[in-house]
Design an enzyme around this catalytic site. Structure first.
Site, short mmCIF file in Angstrom:
data_model
loop_
_atom_site.label_atom_id
_atom_site.label_comp_id
_atom_site.label_asym_id
_atom_site.label_seq_id
_atom_site.Cartn_x
_atom_site.Cartn_y
_atom_site.Cartn_z
N THR A 91 0.29 7.12 2.15
CA THR A 91 1.39 6.55 1.98
C THR A 91 2.29 7.90 1.49
O THR A 91 2.06 8.54 1.04
CB THR A 91 1.57 5.70 0.68
N ASP A 93 4.92 7.67 -0.09
CA ASP A 93 5.54 7.51 -1.57
C ASP A 93 4.76 8.27 -2.63
O ASP A 93 5.31 8.68 -3.60
CB ASP A 93 5.25 5.90 -2.01
#
Length: 126
Positions: A91, A93
């Site tokens: 990811t 993030d």
């Protein structure tokens, strides 16, 4: 969605040179989507695994994908189906628990930093 439809691709039927191309091809070559599974989907996924005697499930992605891994695993335990579920964190993030850096985060962070640097350079030229 291929698993839900029982529409799987047998990579064992591909020529070696075609398989080698997959290493440099986006996942869409095999068909991919970002559809979040509903609670009603999980039994269908497990039935597909049973039908094709799939005993190992590798799934990469972020929080939703790791949640999917957990739900598939728990359902396999509840139904007594022996299945190894491996979640591969990926990811941009970098927000998955118990990980230092997720693949995808470094390239996203570099892109953001370079973009900010270029913006600053453009602004200073004015």
């Amino acid at each position: 969605e291929g698993i839900l439809a029982g529409d799987l691709i047998d990579l064992g039927k591909f020529a070696d040179e075609d398989l080698a191309l997959l290493a440099k091809t986006p996942a869409s070559a095999l068909g991919s989507c970002r559809r979040k599974l509903t609670d009603a989907d999980y039994p269908a996924v497990l039935e597909c695994f049973k039908k094709f005697n799939i005993r190992y499930f590798f799934y990469n992605g972020g929080n939703d994908s790791m949640d999917t891994c957990n739900k598939i695993y728990n359902l396999s335990v509840e139904t007594g189906y022996e299945l190894r579920v491996i979640g591969i964190p990926k990811t941009i993030d970098n927000d998955l628990d118990v990980t230092d850096h997720c693949p995808g985060f470094g390239s996203a962070a570099k892109y953001a930093a370079v973009s900010a640097l270029e913006l600053a350079q453009d602004a200073s030229a004015l």
